[in-house]
Scaffold this motif. Structure first.
Motif, PDB file in Angstrom:
ATOM      1  N   ILE A 211       0.807  -1.220   0.000  1.00  0.00           N
ATOM      2  CA  ILE A 211       0.000   0.000   0.000  1.00  0.00           C
ATOM      3  C   ILE A 211       0.839   1.269   0.000  1.00  0.00           C
ATOM      4  N   GLU A 212       1.807   1.324   0.910  1.00  0.00           N
ATOM      5  CA  GLU A 212       2.508   2.583   1.184  1.00  0.00           C
ATOM      6  C   GLU A 212       3.729   2.773   0.289  1.00  0.00           C
ATOM      7  N   SER A 213       3.818   3.954  -0.308  1.00  0.00           N
ATOM      8  CA  SER A 213       4.976   4.358  -1.099  1.00  0.00           C
ATOM      9  C   SER A 213       5.774   5.373  -0.284  1.00  0.00           C
ATOM     10  N   HIS A 214       6.881   4.931   0.287  1.00  0.00           N
ATOM     11  CA  HIS A 214       7.657   5.786   1.184  1.00  0.00           C
ATOM     12  C   HIS A 214       8.342   6.934   0.453  1.00  0.00           C
ATOM     13  N   ARG A 215       8.491   6.812  -0.842  1.00  0.00           N
ATOM     14  CA  ARG A 215       9.201   7.839  -1.604  1.00  0.00           C
ATOM     15  C   ARG A 215       8.250   8.721  -2.414  1.00  0.00           C
ATOM     16  N   GLY A 216       7.010   8.750  -2.011  1.00  0.00           N
ATOM     17  CA  GLY A 216       6.009   9.524  -2.743  1.00  0.00           C
ATOM     18  C   GLY A 216       5.077   8.600  -3.483  1.00  0.00           C
ATOM     19  N   GLY A 217       3.838   9.025  -3.664  1.00  0.00           N
ATOM     20  CA  GLY A 217       2.810   8.149  -4.203  1.00  0.00           C
ATOM     21  C   GLY A 217       3.045   7.626  -5.600  1.00  0.00           C
ATOM     22  N   THR A 218       3.868   8.315  -6.401  1.00  0.00           N
ATOM     23  CA  THR A 218       4.070   7.888  -7.790  1.00  0.00           C
ATOM     24  C   THR A 218       5.493   7.411  -8.068  1.00  0.00           C
ATOM     25  N   TRP A 219       6.268   7.167  -7.017  1.00  0.00           N
ATOM     26  CA  TRP A 219       7.661   6.757  -7.234  1.00  0.00           C
ATOM     27  C   TRP A 219       7.744   5.471  -8.042  1.00  0.00           C
ATOM     28  N   PHE A 220       6.939   4.466  -7.680  1.00  0.00           N
ATOM     29  CA  PHE A 220       6.998   3.200  -8.405  1.00  0.00           C
ATOM     30  C   PHE A 220       6.568   3.361  -9.855  1.00  0.00           C
ATOM     31  N   HIS A 221       5.571   4.199 -10.100  1.00  0.00           N
ATOM     32  CA  HIS A 221       5.140   4.441 -11.484  1.00  0.00           C
ATOM     33  C   HIS A 221       6.285   5.039 -12.307  1.00  0.00           C
ATOM     34  N   ARG A 222       7.004   5.972 -11.722  1.00  0.00           N
ATOM     35  CA  ARG A 222       8.125   6.607 -12.419  1.00  0.00           C
ATOM     36  C   ARG A 222       9.235   5.600 -12.710  1.00  0.00           C
ATOM     37  N   GLU A 223       9.558   4.788 -11.711  1.00  0.00           N
ATOM     38  CA  GLU A 223      10.642   3.826 -11.869  1.00  0.00           C
ATOM     39  C   GLU A 223      10.299   2.772 -12.915  1.00  0.00           C
ATOM     40  N   ILE A 224       9.082   2.270 -12.874  1.00  0.00           N
ATOM     41  CA  ILE A 224       8.667   1.256 -13.849  1.00  0.00           C
ATOM     42  C   ILE A 224       8.580   1.862 -15.249  1.00  0.00           C
ATOM     43  N   THR A 225       8.123   3.099 -15.355  1.00  0.00           N
ATOM     44  CA  THR A 225       8.076   3.784 -16.650  1.00  0.00           C
ATOM     45  C   THR A 225       9.471   3.896 -17.250  1.00  0.00           C
ATOM     46  N   ARG A 226      10.425   4.320 -16.430  1.00  0.00           N
ATOM     47  CA  ARG A 226      11.803   4.519 -16.899  1.00  0.00           C
ATOM     48  C   ARG A 226      12.433   3.198 -17.336  1.00  0.00           C
ATOM     49  N   LEU A 227      12.369   2.191 -16.469  1.00  0.00           N
ATOM     50  CA  LEU A 227      12.996   0.909 -16.771  1.00  0.00           C
ATOM     51  C   LEU A 227      12.212   0.109 -17.808  1.00  0.00           C
ATOM     52  N   GLY A 228      10.898   0.269 -17.787  1.00  0.00           N
ATOM     53  CA  GLY A 228      10.057  -0.486 -18.703  1.00  0.00           C
ATOM     54  C   GLY A 228      10.269  -0.138 -20.163  1.00  0.00           C
TER      55      GLY A 228
ATOM     56  N   PHE B  24       4.512  12.509 -16.788  1.00  0.00           N
ATOM     57  CA  PHE B  24       5.918  12.085 -16.798  1.00  0.00           C
ATOM     58  C   PHE B  24       6.157  10.911 -17.750  1.00  0.00           C
ATOM     59  N   ILE B  25       5.131  10.121 -18.053  1.00  0.00           N
ATOM     60  CA  ILE B  25       5.281   9.102 -19.096  1.00  0.00           C
ATOM     61  C   ILE B  25       5.567   9.775 -20.437  1.00  0.00           C
ATOM     62  N   LYS B  26       4.797  10.792 -20.736  1.00  0.00           N
ATOM     63  CA  LYS B  26       4.948  11.488 -22.017  1.00  0.00           C
ATOM     64  C   LYS B  26       6.310  12.164 -22.127  1.00  0.00           C
ATOM     65  N   LYS B  27       6.793  12.728 -21.022  1.00  0.00           N
ATOM     66  CA  LYS B  27       8.059  13.456 -21.038  1.00  0.00           C
ATOM     67  C   LYS B  27       9.262  12.565 -21.327  1.00  0.00           C
ATOM     68  N   THR B  28       9.132  11.264 -21.085  1.00  0.00           N
ATOM     69  CA  THR B  28      10.270  10.374 -21.337  1.00  0.00           C
ATOM     70  C   THR B  28      10.619  10.296 -22.817  1.00  0.00           C
ATOM     71  N   GLY B  29       9.619  10.498 -23.686  1.00  0.00           N
ATOM     72  CA  GLY B  29       9.860  10.406 -25.121  1.00  0.00           C
ATOM     73  C   GLY B  29       9.823   8.991 -25.671  1.00  0.00           C
ATOM     74  N   PHE B  30       9.600   8.017 -24.798  1.00  0.00           N
ATOM     75  CA  PHE B  30       9.589   6.621 -25.233  1.00  0.00           C
ATOM     76  C   PHE B  30       8.197   6.116 -25.593  1.00  0.00           C
ATOM     77  N   TYR B  31       7.179   6.888 -25.242  1.00  0.00           N
ATOM     78  CA  TYR B  31       5.815   6.391 -25.331  1.00  0.00           C
ATOM     79  C   TYR B  31       4.911   7.333 -26.125  1.00  0.00           C
ATOM     80  N   ALA B  32       3.815   6.770 -26.651  1.00  0.00           N
ATOM     81  CA  ALA B  32       2.792   7.570 -27.323  1.00  0.00           C
ATOM     82  C   ALA B  32       1.971   8.314 -26.265  1.00  0.00           C
TER      83      ALA B  32
END
Length: 301
Positions: free
Chosen positions: A231-248, A273-281
């Motif tokens: 449940i809990e994201s210690h590094r902010g609510g969207t940290w995991f989304h950012r990390e998975i977006t970057r590595l994915g 932030f998904i759009k800003k990566t430039g990797f995704y539509a």
């Protein structure tokens, strides 16, 4: 044991399912459970292993002692505030009956939207009979990966989690559904356990997205009984989304799908932030059954 002079277990053989249903509903109502009649049905159905329709046809039959004992145990746990799903040890998700335990987050209808939107996107691409490869990060009970595999007969999934106990539950569910040959469970955080050369058609995650500062605002039963790790994201609510977006971006095949469940007021932030990566539509945002933005889905360019 219920309040009063009579125990369900003591009278199990002499009591019919109809009588047990009425008594269970009354006890649930007395200690404030919402929708006690509906919940009584669920408890009896779970305790007998029957569907509601089967149970309805057997209301005049006597209750075996073992069933009476199980019902009494579940009711006592509900009285202590334990969520029904944990008390019965099972739930339904996307038409699948799944085992659950306090080691895994309770699968919710909101998450069914995530699975449904992925399937719709795959339908648009080429249909469900192609052999898609799926990575489910933070699988918990396995509900997302198993729901997808149940609808994609030639596909294979890798499901990761940081909790050994959660993976054990997920593996049990895969076995019960006959899906074990098409899914691999891997212990580890985010994409760390995935080999660099492995590529996927779908990466999906319902990661922890409640910021530490918001934990106190959660329902008491969530904070008391559901695994904090999920449940809990210690590094902010969207940290995991950012990390998975970057590595994915480096693990998805061209035109591959990245899909997330997100918390309230997070969808547009995640989409940006998904759009800003430039990797995704351009990301798409989908609403849950309660009208909240709940799913962000995007294709890799």
């Amino acid at each position: 044991m219920f309040d009063g002079t009579r125990s369900i277990d003591d009278k199990a053989i002499a009591m019919t399912y109809a009588q047990l249903l009425k008594q269970t509903s009354g006890e649930l109502e007395r200690f404030g459970v919402p929708n006690p009649e509906q919940e009584a049905w669920w408890i009896l159905a779970s305790s007998t292993g029957r569907e509601n329709s089967q149970l309805a046809a057997e209301l005049a039959l006597p209750v075996p002692a073992a069933v009476g004992k199980k019902v009494a145990q579940v009711v006592q746990e509900r009285r202590g505030g334990k969520p029904l799903v944990y008390a019965t040890g099972e739930t339904e998700f996307y038409g699948l009956r799944l085992k659950v335990s306090p080691a895994v987050l309770i699968p919710r209808p909101e998450t069914e939207v995530l699975a449904a939107e992925i399937l719709k996107e795959l339908d648009l691409r080429a249909g469900r009979n192609l052999p898609f490869s799926i990575l489910d990060i933070g699988t918990g009970s396995g509900c997302i990966a198993l729901a997808l595999l149940s609808q994609l007969p030639n596909s294979f999934a890798v499901a990761t989690d940081i909790s050994k106990e959660a993976l054990f539950v997920a593996a049990e569910n895969a076995g019960a559904l006959g899906l074990s040959p098409r899914i691999q469970f891997v212990l580890g955080n985010v994409l760390e356990p995935i080999k660099a050369e492995e590529k996927f058609d779908v990466i999906v995650s319902n990661p922890p997205y409640i910021d530490s500062s918001e934990m106190e605002s959660l329902d008491d039963s969530v904070r008391r009984f559901e695994p904090n790790l999920a449940i809990e994201s210690h590094r902010g609510g969207t940290w995991f989304h950012r990390e998975i977006t970057r590595l994915g971006a480096f693990r998805l095949r061209p035109e591959g799908i990245l899909a997330f469940e997100v918390g309230n007021r997070q969808a547009k932030m995640v989409a940006r932030f998904i759009k800003k990566t430039g990797f995704y539509a351009k990301p798409q945002i989908f609403y849950d059954l309660f009208g909240y933005e709940r799913v962000v889905l995007v294709r890799k360019i």
